[in-house]
Scaffold this motif. Sequence first.
Motif, mmCIF file in Angstrom:
data_model
loop_
_atom_site.group_PDB
_atom_site.id
_atom_site.type_symbol
_atom_site.label_atom_id
_atom_site.label_comp_id
_atom_site.label_asym_id
_atom_site.label_seq_id
_atom_site.Cartn_x
_atom_site.Cartn_y
_atom_site.Cartn_z
ATOM 1 N N HIS A 95 -8.629 2.462 2.324
ATOM 2 C CA HIS A 95 -7.520 2.188 1.538
ATOM 3 C C HIS A 95 -7.158 0.889 1.837
ATOM 4 C CE1 HIS A 95 -5.334 3.737 4.750
ATOM 5 N NE2 HIS A 95 -4.192 3.261 4.279
ATOM 6 N N CYS A 96 -7.259 0.420 3.142
ATOM 7 C CA CYS A 96 -6.754 -0.904 3.588
ATOM 8 C C CYS A 96 -7.346 -1.991 2.824
ATOM 9 C CB CYS A 96 -6.832 -1.016 5.103
ATOM 10 S SG CYS A 96 -6.426 0.604 5.897
ATOM 11 N N ASN A 124 0.720 -1.293 0.012
ATOM 12 C CA ASN A 124 -0.018 0.104 -0.008
ATOM 13 C C ASN A 124 1.030 1.303 -0.051
ATOM 14 O OD1 ASN A 124 -1.803 2.092 0.670
ATOM 15 N ND2 ASN A 124 -3.153 0.751 1.624
ATOM 16 N N ALA A 125 0.832 2.018 -1.054
ATOM 17 C CA ALA A 125 1.568 2.919 -1.095
ATOM 18 C C ALA A 125 1.442 4.328 -0.045
ATOM 19 C CB ALA A 125 1.411 3.752 -2.728
ATOM 20 N N LYS A 126 0.213 4.316 0.227
ATOM 21 C CA LYS A 126 0.088 5.122 1.217
ATOM 22 C C LYS A 126 0.616 4.961 2.811
ATOM 23 C CE LYS A 126 -4.536 7.099 -0.118
ATOM 24 N NZ LYS A 126 -5.939 7.585 0.248
ATOM 25 N N CYS A 127 0.509 3.738 3.096
ATOM 26 C CA CYS A 127 1.044 3.543 4.379
ATOM 27 C C CYS A 127 2.201 2.672 4.618
ATOM 28 C CB CYS A 127 -0.134 2.815 5.222
ATOM 29 S SG CYS A 127 -0.376 1.343 4.574
ATOM 30 N N LYS A 165 -9.791 4.255 6.836
ATOM 31 C CA LYS A 165 -9.318 2.848 6.519
ATOM 32 C C LYS A 165 -9.606 2.151 5.319
ATOM 33 C CE LYS A 165 -6.896 2.343 10.250
ATOM 34 N NZ LYS A 165 -5.511 1.959 9.974
#
Length: 145
Positions: free
Chosen positions: A102-103, A30-33, A100
């Motif tokens: 995007h998870c 996941n690019a975000k986290c 959450k």
Amino acid sequence: MYSEKVMDHFNNPRNVGEIEDASGVGTVGNAKCGDIMRMYLKIDDNGVIQEAKFKTFGCGAAVATSSISTEMVTGKTIQEALEVTNKAVMEALDGLPPVKVHCSLLAEEAIHAALWDYAEKNGIKIEGLEKPKADISEGEEEEDY
Ligand code: FES
């Protein structure tokens, strides 16, 4: 903040682990986290998913979505498994907090990446499946994790 189902799957995740002779394995990040999910699928000759397992290095929502998604794809055909989208996963968990969402995308992408791997290994094309953009199992980046 989290539904009972999310807490249940987080506290008692189903199908954690690896499948040694998996038909397809997909690893996504996941690019975000920076969280990572790896999905293993065992698919029989009729194209039915017999077993799904996962390993997730990530937040509680990522663990819960990967857990429930393994249950959702087991016993399904490949085409049916493509319908296990992040939306379907979120619905099955009775929702996720907005931050959450995007998870849950990780679960969808990990399933797609594992199916892509299966298709490549068998020289077949799965209708409606696009090459996963974030499969970190390709190339040398994997060493970094
Ligand atoms: Fe990274 Fe949830 S915060 S997957």
